[in-house]
Design an enzyme around this catalytic site. Sequence first.
Site, PDB file in Angstrom:
ATOM      1  N   SER A 254     -16.173  18.061  27.706  1.00  0.00           N
ATOM      2  CA  SER A 254     -15.169  18.828  26.940  1.00  0.00           C
ATOM      3  C   SER A 254     -15.957  20.188  26.351  1.00  0.00           C
ATOM      4  CB  SER A 254     -14.633  18.296  25.402  1.00  0.00           C
ATOM      5  OG  SER A 254     -15.530  18.315  24.441  1.00  0.00           O
ATOM      6  N   LYS A 255     -15.271  21.324  26.260  1.00  0.00           N
ATOM      7  CA  LYS A 255     -15.653  22.673  25.828  1.00  0.00           C
ATOM      8  C   LYS A 255     -16.380  22.198  24.611  1.00  0.00           C
ATOM      9  CE  LYS A 255     -13.799  27.090  25.360  1.00  0.00           C
ATOM     10  NZ  LYS A 255     -12.637  27.861  25.891  1.00  0.00           N
ATOM     11  N   ARG A 256     -15.727  21.824  23.683  1.00  0.00           N
ATOM     12  CA  ARG A 256     -16.161  21.598  22.297  1.00  0.00           C
ATOM     13  C   ARG A 256     -17.499  20.785  22.087  1.00  0.00           C
ATOM     14  NH1 ARG A 256     -12.576  18.108  18.881  1.00  0.00           N
ATOM     15  NH2 ARG A 256     -13.964  16.772  19.670  1.00  0.00           N
ATOM     16  N   ASP A 257     -17.952  20.008  22.926  1.00  0.00           N
ATOM     17  CA  ASP A 257     -18.994  19.298  22.887  1.00  0.00           C
ATOM     18  C   ASP A 257     -20.107  19.900  23.789  1.00  0.00           C
ATOM     19  OD1 ASP A 257     -18.113  16.944  21.360  1.00  0.00           O
ATOM     20  OD2 ASP A 257     -16.948  16.164  22.978  1.00  0.00           O
ATOM     21  N   GLY A 258     -19.709  20.920  24.340  1.00  0.00           N
ATOM     22  CA  GLY A 258     -20.745  21.789  24.996  1.00  0.00           C
ATOM     23  C   GLY A 258     -21.247  21.037  26.154  1.00  0.00           C
TER      24      GLY A 258
END
Length: 491
Positions: A254-258
Amino acid sequence: MNTTIRTRFAPSPTGFLHLGSLRTALYCFLFTRKHNGTFILRIEDTDQERQVPGATEVIYDTLRDCGIHWDEGPDVGGPAAPYIQSERKDSYLPYARQLIETGHAYYCFCTKEDLALRRRQAEAHGETWKYDKHCLRLPNEEIQAKLRAGTPYVIRQNTPVTGESDFDDLVYGHIAAPNETLDDMVLIKADGMPTYNFANVIDDNSMGITHVIRGMEYLSSTPKYNLLYRALGWEIPQYIHLPNVMRDNQHKLSKRDGDAYYSDFIQKGYLTEALINYLALVGWNPGNEREFFTMEELIEAFSVSGLSKSPAIFDLNKLTWFNAEYIRRLPFEDYLSRATPWFDQALLGKGIDYRRLAELMQGRTEVFNRIPDMVRFLGKMPDFDKELYLNKKQKSTQDSLMPSLKLARDILIPLSPWTEDKIHDALMAGIKEAGLKNGTVLWPLRVAISGQASTPGGAIEIAWLLGKDETLLRLNAAIEDLEKQEERKNP
Ligand code: GLU
């Protein structure tokens, strides 16, 4: 295989390149090169709302960085140009009209509100909604009148209501779908643009694609695509659908977890070669224990039979392990120049010899972004827990501590020139003369001047890197500190 293989990677320019997409591109490239085929890059930008400016360039740059080169594409041209879908937009409507004439498609004038209402009604009856072919039943005169009046419309596929559509996927095997479950998907949108669902079929055929390699999210729509191929009298390509790249069984990258994009990893200091090597193994198995591959070797080893249909787990620890190995194998000068900006983050202007530091760090660098925290102590003495001085294995005890530090100081004060050899020889001789174990002196010395449980290099290397003045400053401060502590205990 005797026909020339033609494959395509068909990203949508919606942002950075996702690792799952990158892996699709990689497998597509490996498969094509392995069979001396032609690899095509096609930019799928028909969904204008999702476009991100600059994203096409990011795709070019990422693929090039990774050594994934295309033979035909927007920037290099080729016999099937143009390779950007928006530039092909006039080519789709004639095929849609042809499908209308043969009864495989129809105009649909339903508004969003009509559709939302009927969907709610269907759902109220516990039915799953799919388009109800309402406009298929419109009398021809009414259709013509609406067209003449300029009523907005879409063009939908007319899927059969009986029978079954099936095909063989080279990874997922035999796939069969009852036609009654297929919805009449939109082929041409109200703005005249084709949907992905339509454009991929038209373009894959126009570009002579023999093998469609893409993510498994398209597996369930493929029977509908095949109906279009048949309706247009075209040969259906071979399909290779790929399982998603997942963080674990439940979570996507995910984008959020980079951890979703190629650029995330490059920014952190992963090497492209390590990433590509590892990514190749996420969902593909060479059939033996081999783990390290150059791109050439991957091409040589790649085969569709090694692809797996179970979700491919992207293990960050494993990637990090690969990365450390690749870093270790870098030519020294290359390591030094890549490490320098990371050294700078913690040590700019601190007068530390980067060349020597790099020699000590290369074998310990797993990811470049971990460097600043590992070397910061060289620029500024950190606070540390005094327990660190004591180490059973090194025979460094409460009793030996102060005499050891003072011995080290006495040895180092007169030393000149300040070279690693001199520091080494003087300490060794002094320790021997005092009848002590090396660890009894070197362990607390290293702690006193670094404050770290582990450092790149030992006490001697650290002392040299710090320089004589700084080493003695830190050593004196450590001794004073311990003396104060002693006084507090026994006033
Ligand atoms: N544009 C689609 C995507 O980015 C490509 C799917 C395909 O390869 O057919 O997911």
